[in-house]
Design an enzyme around this catalytic site. Structure first.
Site: not given
Ligand code: NI
Length: 189
Positions: A115, A157-158, A161
């Protein structure tokens, strides 16, 4: 009673002019991102362009707005083979705004993640091997799409966030965290 001044505009309503990557420890990476409402606005379109440039320059395969200090539900996923991910499938960068889940696989697959906000480290994370989602593009058009394998991993993964998480919160074991240098030596030789 509310007192309205120019300073009462919340941070998340302002798209930053110059983008800097927020590194782990920055409070913005722990916030729930706010939904976008100003589809098609010049500010949003210009921000999305800058986000795409930032991701490309950093050789990332995905990026989310909170990673550049903008707490909004915006992400770009752009799987492609590169130095960091030599086996990634190729796709045109896709902008996803206010994404929501329709369904996801119960089958989890473990894979390595890195990341831009967690520099220098890689870790193993178990993710659903496919997801089906709704999202809006930057012009406000609604889309439905399924992502598989590595692209599903990037999406998840995004998405993390956008809800105040990084892969460090989902790592299978602390023993599955490696420095980039050791990772590249072991797995990308
Ligand atoms: Ni990331």
């Amino acid at each position: 009673m509310t007192i309205e001044t120019e300073n009462t505009v919340p941070d998340y309503l302002i798209y930053p002019d110059v983008l800097h990557i927020a590194k782990v420890g920055e409070p913005v990476l722990r916030k729930m991102a706010q939904p976008v409402e100003d589809f098609g606005s010049p500010q949003l379109l210009s921000f999305v362009d800058k986000l795409l440039t930032q991701m490309t320059e950093a050789a990332g395969v995905g990026i989310a707005a909170p990673q550049v200090f903008c707490s909004r539900q915006i992400m770009i996923i752009a799987s492609k083979p590169n130095k960091r991910y030599p086996d990634a499938p190729e796709m045109t960068p896709l902008v996803l705004i206010n994404p929501t889940f329709i369904a996801q696989s119960r089958n989890l697959v473990t894979g390595w993640e890195g990341c831009l906000s967690v520099p220098g480290l890689r870790g193993q994370v178990a993710r659903a091997d496919w997801v089906e989602v709704f999202y809006y593009d930057q012009f406000g058009e609604k889309h439905r799409r399924r992502f598989d394998g590595f692209v599903a991993r990037i999406f998840l993964h995004e998405y993390d966030h956008l809800i105040g998480r990084t892969w460090l919160d989902s790592v299978t074991s602390n023993q599955d965290i490696l420095s980039d240098e050791v990772y590249l030596k072991q797995f990308a030789a």
